[in-house]
Design an enzyme around this catalytic site. Structure first.
Site, short mmCIF file in Angstrom:
data_model
loop_
_atom_site.label_atom_id
_atom_site.label_comp_id
_atom_site.label_asym_id
_atom_site.label_seq_id
_atom_site.Cartn_x
_atom_site.Cartn_y
_atom_site.Cartn_z
N HIS A 18 0.84 -1.20 0.00
CA HIS A 18 0.00 0.00 0.00
C HIS A 18 0.87 1.25 0.00
O HIS A 18 0.37 2.36 0.19
CB HIS A 18 -0.95 -0.01 1.21
CG HIS A 18 -2.09 -0.97 1.07
ND1 HIS A 18 -1.93 -2.33 1.27
CD2 HIS A 18 -3.39 -0.79 0.69
CE1 HIS A 18 -3.10 -2.93 1.05
NE2 HIS A 18 -3.99 -2.02 0.70
N GLU A 49 -2.29 -6.45 9.13
CA GLU A 49 -1.52 -6.02 10.29
C GLU A 49 -0.17 -6.75 10.27
O GLU A 49 -0.14 -7.97 10.06
CB GLU A 49 -2.28 -6.38 11.56
CG GLU A 49 -1.90 -5.51 12.73
CD GLU A 49 -2.56 -5.99 14.02
OE1 GLU A 49 -1.96 -5.77 15.08
OE2 GLU A 49 -3.63 -6.61 13.93
N ASP A 78 8.79 -6.29 2.31
CA ASP A 78 8.92 -5.75 3.66
C ASP A 78 10.33 -5.20 3.76
O ASP A 78 11.30 -5.89 3.43
CB ASP A 78 8.65 -6.80 4.74
CG ASP A 78 8.32 -6.11 6.04
OD1 ASP A 78 7.32 -5.35 6.08
OD2 ASP A 78 9.05 -6.28 7.03
N GLY A 169 10.06 8.20 2.06
CA GLY A 169 10.54 7.71 3.36
C GLY A 169 11.80 8.42 3.85
O GLY A 169 11.84 9.64 3.96
N TYR A 170 12.82 7.62 4.13
CA TYR A 170 14.07 8.11 4.71
C TYR A 170 15.12 8.41 3.63
O TYR A 170 16.29 8.61 3.96
CB TYR A 170 14.63 7.05 5.66
CG TYR A 170 13.76 6.68 6.85
CD1 TYR A 170 14.06 7.14 8.13
CD2 TYR A 170 12.64 5.86 6.70
CE1 TYR A 170 13.28 6.79 9.22
CE2 TYR A 170 11.85 5.50 7.79
CZ TYR A 170 12.18 5.97 9.04
OH TYR A 170 11.40 5.62 10.14
N HIS A 209 18.23 -1.38 -2.23
CA HIS A 209 17.85 -2.67 -1.65
C HIS A 209 16.72 -3.33 -2.45
O HIS A 209 16.72 -4.52 -2.72
CB HIS A 209 17.44 -2.47 -0.18
CG HIS A 209 16.45 -1.35 0.03
ND1 HIS A 209 16.58 -0.12 -0.57
CD2 HIS A 209 15.31 -1.28 0.76
CE1 HIS A 209 15.57 0.65 -0.21
NE2 HIS A 209 14.78 -0.03 0.59
O1 LIG Z 1 13.70 6.08 2.35
C1 LIG Z 1 13.24 4.99 2.07
N1 LIG Z 1 13.60 4.44 0.88
C2 LIG Z 1 13.26 3.21 0.52
O2 LIG Z 1 13.60 2.74 -0.59
C3 LIG Z 1 12.46 2.51 1.44
N2 LIG Z 1 11.98 1.28 1.43
C4 LIG Z 1 11.28 1.15 2.56
N3 LIG Z 1 11.34 2.27 3.29
C5 LIG Z 1 10.68 2.56 4.54
O3 LIG Z 1 10.69 1.40 5.34
C6 LIG Z 1 9.40 1.17 5.89
C7 LIG Z 1 8.89 -0.10 5.33
O4 LIG Z 1 7.76 -0.57 6.03
P1 LIG Z 1 6.87 -1.66 5.34
O5 LIG Z 1 7.74 -2.65 4.67
O6 LIG Z 1 5.87 -2.15 6.29
O7 LIG Z 1 6.17 -0.85 4.16
P2 LIG Z 1 4.90 0.09 4.15
O8 LIG Z 1 4.11 -0.09 5.43
O9 LIG Z 1 5.32 1.47 3.84
O10 LIG Z 1 4.05 -0.47 2.93
P3 LIG Z 1 3.49 -1.97 2.76
O11 LIG Z 1 4.30 -2.58 1.66
O12 LIG Z 1 3.68 -2.69 4.06
O13 LIG Z 1 2.07 -1.81 2.38
C8 LIG Z 1 8.54 2.35 5.50
O14 LIG Z 1 8.61 3.30 6.51
C9 LIG Z 1 9.22 2.86 4.24
O15 LIG Z 1 9.03 4.23 4.06
C10 LIG Z 1 12.08 3.12 2.63
N4 LIG Z 1 12.44 4.36 2.93
MG LIG Z 2 3.76 -1.92 6.09
#
Ligand SMILES: O=c1[nH]c(=O)c2ncn([C@@H]3O[C@H](COP(=O)(O)OP(=O)(O)OP(=O)(O)O)[C@@H](O)[C@H]3O)c2[nH]1
Ligand SMILES: [Mg+2]
Length: 225
Positions: A18, A49, A78, A169-170, A209
């Protein structure tokens, strides 16, 4: 051992995320292939969740939920930021660190402040003490419950203040090793790097990654011809 999951030309692949930033990157990486890609939000799927304590567990639960709900093969991601001086935090809780206290969504500026604050408290002020990894675990799941995993990671340094408006994100604080700009300063093709099919783990297969994990997935599962 279970039979491998087979993706055939013309198949639908559900991208079980999402996160619009991830979805855009994954869609872009899969564009050269004869696969109909659909996002979880587009299909009206609920956001599961994430109760696991590892990237593998959370990627599996997201991919399996999407595959079972749609009857199509699903690919989840993830991912997270693992900071050495913080003993690997925020890790699987990377998204949680961005959740606003009033429950109104995510604030990555606040999340980056939090990481920086923890680094300062840990005395990690010089670049050598500020190494971090972005980690990605892709899970491919079939509606019958089979799963396969494709990991990817990139080493980097956390900079301060944040630099660049690109990515999500970061990205503005993460500067990959061997580069002088953050992911936030790179355009999408630079963050992706030189993705091509080949042996998983080869250093030139993508930069981020996610691109590296997708390279391993592409090499194992898809062909352009
Ligand atoms: O700066 C960033 N560059 C990236 O390339 C990247 N990849 C992941 N993330 C961060 O790591 C968490 C993953 O959490 P996560 O795997 O649960 O994903 P999500 O909850 O955003 O979406 P979903 O796939 O679960 O629906 C989230 O805070 C993302 O913003 C990144 N941040
Ligand atoms: Mg997530």
């Amino acid at each position: 051992m279970a039979d491998p999951i087979v993706l055939s030309p013309g198949d639908t692949l559900v991208l079980a995320t999402h996160n619009p930033g991830k979805l855009a990157e994954m869609t872009d990486l899969l564009a050269p292939y004869d696969i109909a890609v659909k996002g979880a939000a587009e299909l009206g799927l609920p956001e599961p969740e994430e109760t696991g304590d590892t990237f593998e567990k959370n990627s599996a639960l997201k991919a399996l939920a999407a595959a079972k709900a749609t009857g199509h093969i699903a690919l989840s991601d993830d991912s997270g930021l693992c900071v050495s001086a913080l003993d690997g935090a925020p890790g699987v809780y990377t998204a949680d660190w961005a959740e606003k206290e009033d429950g109104s969504g995510r604030d990555f500026s606040m999340a980056m402040d939090k990481v920086e604050d923890r680094l300062q408290k840990a005395g990690a002020t010089s670049p050598v003490d500020r190494d971090a990894q972005f980690v990605c675990m892709l899970c491919l799941a079939a509606p019958d419950g089979r799963t396969e995993f494709f990991p990817g990671r990139v080493e980097g340094t956390l900079v301060w203040p944040p630099r660049g408006e690109n990515g999500f994100g970061y990205d503005p604080v993460f500067q990959p090793v061997g580069h002088e700009r953050t992911f936030g300063e790179m355009d999408k093709s630079e963050k992706k790097g030189n993705v091509r099919q080949g042996d998983a783990g080869r250093a030139d297969l993508g930069l981020s990654h996610r691109a590296r994990a997708l390279s391993a997935f592409l090499a194992a599962k898809l062909t352009t011809d």
